[in-house]
Design an enzyme around this catalytic site. Sequence first.
Site, PDB file in Angstrom:
ATOM      1  N   GLY A  11      37.111  72.254  39.293  1.00 39.11           N
ATOM      2  CA  GLY A  11      37.308  73.657  38.889  1.00 39.11           C
ATOM      3  C   GLY A  11      38.258  73.803  37.719  1.00 39.11           C
ATOM      4  CB  THR A 140      44.109  70.876  41.771  1.00 43.29           C
ATOM      5  OG1 THR A 140      43.808  71.877  42.740  1.00 43.29           O
ATOM      6  CG2 THR A 140      45.245  70.019  42.328  1.00 43.29           C
ATOM      7  CG  ASP A 142      43.230  74.301  45.487  1.00 41.20           C
ATOM      8  OD1 ASP A 142      43.377  75.534  45.483  1.00 41.20           O
ATOM      9  OD2 ASP A 142      42.115  73.753  45.443  1.00 41.20           O
ATOM     10  NE  ARG A 188      36.698  77.173  49.363  1.00 40.95           N
ATOM     11  CZ  ARG A 188      35.837  76.663  48.505  1.00 40.95           C
ATOM     12  NH1 ARG A 188      35.247  75.524  48.753  1.00 40.95           N
ATOM     13  NH2 ARG A 188      35.546  77.300  47.390  1.00 40.95           N
TER      14      ARG A 188
END
Lengths: 407, 407
Positions: A11, A140, A142, A188
């Site tokens: 991503g 990332t 995340d 997530r």
Amino acid sequence: MKNVIVGQSGGPTAVINASLYGVVKEALAHGEEIGHVYGMVHGIEGFLNGQYLDLGKELTAEELERLKLTPAAYLGSCRFKLPEDLGAEFYPQVFARFEELEIGYFFYIGGNDSMDTVSKLSRYGAQVGSPIRFIGIPKTIDNDLIETDHTPGFGSAAKYVASTVREIVLDATVYCQKAVTIIELMGRHAGWLTAASVLARKYPGDNPVLIYLPEADFDLEQFARDLEAALEKQNCVIVCVSEGISDKDGTFICEYGSEAALDNFGHKMLTGCGKVLEQFVRSRFGVKVRSVELNVSQRCSGMVVSATDVEEAARAGVNGVKMALKGTTGVMVGFARVSGAGEAYRMECRAVDVDQVCNREKAVPREWITGDGNDIGQAFIDYALPLIQGEARREMEDGLPKYLYRK
Amino acid sequence: MKNVIVGQSGGPTAVINASLYGVVKEALAHGEEIGHVYGMVHGIEGFLNGQYLDLGKELTAEELERLKLTPAAYLGSCRFKLPEDLGAEFYPQVFARFEELEIGYFFYIGGNDSMDTVSKLSRYGAQVGSPIRFIGIPKTIDNDLIETDHTPGFGSAAKYVASTVREIVLDATVYCQKAVTIIELMGRHAGWLTAASVLARKYPGDNPVLIYLPEADFDLEQFARDLEAALEKQNCVIVCVSEGISDKDGTFICEYGSEAALDNFGHKMLTGCGKVLEQFVRSRFGVKVRSVELNVSQRCSGMVVSATDVEEAARAGVNGVKMALKGTTGVMVGFARVSGAGEAYRMECRAVDVDQVCNREKAVPREWITGDGNDIGQAFIDYALPLIQGEARREMEDGLPKYLYRK
């Protein structure tokens, strides 16, 4: 003299191009050891199909600087998992391509899956005695890679989340009626980005007053009690949740809403946990409630980036080239926080074994989650605050940011 | 010597506080004619309950400057419609409050409904021979007020939409598969803000390739044909839609999805038109599709504001005070574009009859909508481009914007 190939995968982030900038800039500075600097278009997948550019020829010095502050992935990206079996015909195929282009140095900028790519290619390379050096550059939003203090991309996403949540709090508090706003944030499995919403708070007790991460079990009845207590103290309550919050049985909260929800075309409506909680609050409390999903802007906002993150992302690229030139292979460029308590934040790059990094995830430490699972403590704030510092001076044209595009 | 009272009403914008800044700054500069500068807390509704501040005492010079770049409504807001009947007891009540505070000048910053408030108060004032001057200062991201070239708040929202859409386009084009992204933008009746997404385009044919406003009837089959044609030309298609698009029978597209959609708590799921179109595209085309709702950040983003908009919002406040001091009442401060074709953009403030403005809406001219209802033409671009120019230099603290909050 060997050539460089660099690719981007997974991503987008606001600073993945800053790492590309770092690789290209440093590689071009070593003209005595490095020939061409090639870029794979759409990662390893596009490269296998013969898609690549000569970045040294493609980009002017001015464009290279513009690349540094362009969000998303200039070279394009892919989601492509390499075969587990190193005996698969994929490997000789891709190495034949490397040989055609006389590649000596391979850089791959990405997250977990991209580090898996670096790991497999370097292991296959070792097996066949290839001299190519394989280096992973982390990226990332995340922030879930292990063996590194944090990942490039997280600081900017965290700054975007904290700024935007602060503005939504301002927006939500203009009326004086009881109202609940639920903000759903990306994440997530790991709650790092949602945790960053705590930075929006200006004083203890300020909004967002409730924050829930995937790392703690979410219980609807406990949430109702938390919210009731919060609404007793103030009219306007802001709740931040990770998209991936789940209950003690591992059922995602977003799945609670999906059973009965079919659209007119007969398809299951995909609903986020924010919408599910919005409906729950409306039905249980009867107060004004809305849910807001910050969505992809969390990862691609170029207008709100952390200058610290941009510079660190570029340094990761630069250090990757330096490590490769020293003969290192099979590593990821990791970040180590070297400042002691109370000292100004300082970070150093170091090589970490890429086999250790791939396919593992770093969660927010459970002890950083406070308030019986509905809040984030000071330990996270101390960790995250240095990462969101500084603003980037962006080139503007006709009132809008001027970014770099592949021709 | 009389006092000033100023209030804010309706939804927040990024620059409604810049207008408040303009009123306060200009009023304080006329110490020979104006005594106190009071601010109503939560608009006319809060004022009736006795909620007000003395802004001249409350704000330091530094805080006043910070106010200028703080989004949302510093004084708080309300949605309160004044009685239609000027004989209602509401009017003598509120005028008694004005008298208590020795008010000579009344300023109300808001949209359509707020102009209705100014209209009613000034008509009642005329009826009872009150010397108070009533002035409306326009504000709305929707840009739907008549008798003014544009409204403060629109330029910043348009800049936010154009920047964010441009970034989402970058994000969406990193992969090489066929994919559709639907971006839902604010605008129930007027499509001005959605039209601003055209500014994200960098060259003819660039994304967003399809744009739909409430001013043109939306037809699902025509949309399918438009999308099919677009997908033939390119892999990645971005579609921008106003939340309020409706079909030729006046049914909102967001209502198409609501019939079968009940959540687990037995409530109707409120779905935006973006989600409805996402499901339609998935079912009809079988391509990767996602929908993104830009949501409240369109109106409260302080990080992406137009400096032109900020300065014009402040000028509207300043000019309101000047008009009141000259004896004008019952007017809204309107904007007139005074530059000719090809000349640099220039705007002048003028007084417009507030009775003409309230309860009417300005739509995007139908001839500015091109391409059989799926595109926006050059006339809009020429109109909107000057309004999004310039960046504001914002005060930052600990990596986040420093805003002003009511104590």
